[in-house]
Design a protein around this motif. Structure first.
Motif, short mmCIF file in Angstrom:
data_model
loop_
_atom_site.label_atom_id
_atom_site.label_comp_id
_atom_site.label_asym_id
_atom_site.label_seq_id
_atom_site.Cartn_x
_atom_site.Cartn_y
_atom_site.Cartn_z
N LEU A 120 0.85 -1.20 0.00
CA LEU A 120 0.00 0.00 0.00
C LEU A 120 0.88 1.24 0.00
N PRO A 121 0.69 2.16 -0.96
CA PRO A 121 1.52 3.37 -0.96
C PRO A 121 1.19 4.23 0.27
N ALA A 122 2.17 4.46 1.11
CA ALA A 122 1.96 5.14 2.39
C ALA A 122 1.34 6.53 2.22
N ALA A 123 1.82 7.28 1.26
CA ALA A 123 1.33 8.64 1.07
C ALA A 123 0.40 8.75 -0.13
N GLY A 124 -0.12 7.63 -0.57
CA GLY A 124 -0.96 7.64 -1.76
C GLY A 124 -0.11 7.70 -3.00
N GLY A 125 -0.75 7.89 -4.14
CA GLY A 125 -0.03 7.97 -5.41
C GLY A 125 -0.18 6.70 -6.23
N LYS A 126 0.58 6.66 -7.33
CA LYS A 126 0.54 5.52 -8.23
C LYS A 126 1.30 4.35 -7.63
N PHE A 127 0.84 3.14 -7.94
CA PHE A 127 1.53 1.95 -7.48
C PHE A 127 1.22 0.80 -8.42
N GLU A 128 2.01 -0.27 -8.30
CA GLU A 128 1.89 -1.43 -9.16
C GLU A 128 2.01 -2.69 -8.32
N LEU A 129 1.18 -3.68 -8.63
CA LEU A 129 1.18 -4.94 -7.89
C LEU A 129 1.46 -6.11 -8.82
N THR A 130 2.10 -7.14 -8.28
CA THR A 130 2.19 -8.41 -8.99
C THR A 130 0.83 -9.09 -8.92
N GLU A 131 0.67 -10.17 -9.67
CA GLU A 131 -0.60 -10.88 -9.63
C GLU A 131 -0.85 -11.46 -8.24
N ALA A 132 0.18 -12.00 -7.60
CA ALA A 132 0.02 -12.55 -6.24
C ALA A 132 -0.37 -11.45 -5.26
N ASP A 133 0.25 -10.28 -5.37
CA ASP A 133 -0.11 -9.16 -4.50
C ASP A 133 -1.55 -8.71 -4.76
N ALA A 134 -1.94 -8.66 -6.02
CA ALA A 134 -3.30 -8.24 -6.37
C ALA A 134 -4.33 -9.22 -5.80
N GLU A 135 -4.02 -10.52 -5.83
CA GLU A 135 -4.93 -11.50 -5.24
C GLU A 135 -5.05 -11.31 -3.73
N CYS A 136 -3.93 -10.96 -3.08
CA CYS A 136 -3.98 -10.67 -1.64
C CYS A 136 -4.82 -9.43 -1.36
#
Length: 192
Positions: A120-136
Motif C-alpha cells: 500500500l503506498p503510504a502517502a498515496g499515489g501511483k503503485f503497481e502490484l504483482t498478480e500474487a499481491d493483487a490476489e492478496c
C-alpha cells in the motif's frame, strides 16, 4: 481511486492503480483493525493438549460470539435439515473442523492483509502490484468489506445512500467505495 489497469510484462501481469493519501490511510486503518480482531481471536484460543503433544496448531472449538468475527470465520457446516442423530451432529462437526482449520484460515487472512499493507503506498499515489499481491489485495478488501458490512447490517433492503447527517452515512460510503475498489480489481484479475 483509479480503475485498475492490467499490464502484461515479461515476468507476468502487473496491476496498476493510484490512491489519494486519505484513501491509503483509510485502507491501512481498516486492514490493521481487522488484523487486530483476528489476532485477538487467535490469542484467546485455549491451550490444547493435542497441540502441546504434536505441535499441530489448534484453534477455538466454538464459534465467535461477535457478529463481525462470525462473518469472517463462519461455521463450516450448516444443518439444513433435521438430522436423525439430532442437531448436536452439526455442532460437533463444526467444533472439530473449527479447531483444526481456524488457525490456518486466520493465518491466510493475516498474510493477505499484511501483503496488502506492505504494498500500500503510504502517502498515496501511483503503485503497481504483482498478480500474487493483487490476489492478496482482493482477499483483504473482501474481508474488510465483510466486517464493515456486518457492522452496518448490510442486506437486501439497505439503501444506496443515507440521509445527510445520519451517523452511519460515512461508513456506508466507505463500504460502497470498498465494493468498487474490489470489483475493479477482480475485473482486472480475470481479464486476459
Amino acid at each position: 481511486m483509479r480503475k485498475w489497469k492490467r499490464v502484461e510484462a515479461a515476468d507476468g501481469a502487473r496491476f496498476r492503480s493510484a490512491l489519494a493519501a486519505h484513501e491509503s490511510e483509510l485502507l491501512r486503518s481498516l486492514v490493521t483493525s481487522m488484523v487486530e480482531m483476528l489476532d485477538e481471536r487467535e490469542t484467546s484460543s485455549p491451550t490444547d493438549e493435542l497441540e502441546v503433544l504434536t505441535g499441530m496448531k489448534t484453534g477455538h472449538s466454538t464459534a465467535p460470539e461477535d457478529d463481525t468475527m462470525k462473518r469472517l470465520l463462519p461455521d463450516f457446516y450448516r444443518n439444513q435439515s433435521e438430522h436423525p442423530a439430532g442437531s448436536g451432529t452439526a455442532e460437533s462437526l463444526n467444533s472439530a473442523l473449527r479447531s483444526l482449520h481456524e488457525p490456518a484460515i486466520i493465518d491466510a487472512k493475516r498474510e493477505a492483509a499484511q501483503r496488502m499493507l506492505d504494498t500500500l503506498p503510504a502517502a498515496g499515489g501511483k503503485f503497481e502490484l504483482t498478480e500474487a499481491d493483487a490476489e492478496c489485495w482482493a482477499s483483504a478488501v473482501n474481508d474488510v468489506r465483510l466486517a464493515l458490512g456486518t457492522m452496518l447490517e448490510i442486506g437486501p433492503g439497505t439503501p444506496d445512500r443515507l440521509p445527510e447527517g445520519h451517523p452511519m452515512a460515512g461508513h456506508l460510503d466507505v463500504y460502497q467505495w470498498l465494493t468498487v475498489l474490489q470489483e475493479y480489481l477482480v475485473l482486472a484479475l480475470v481479464a486476459k
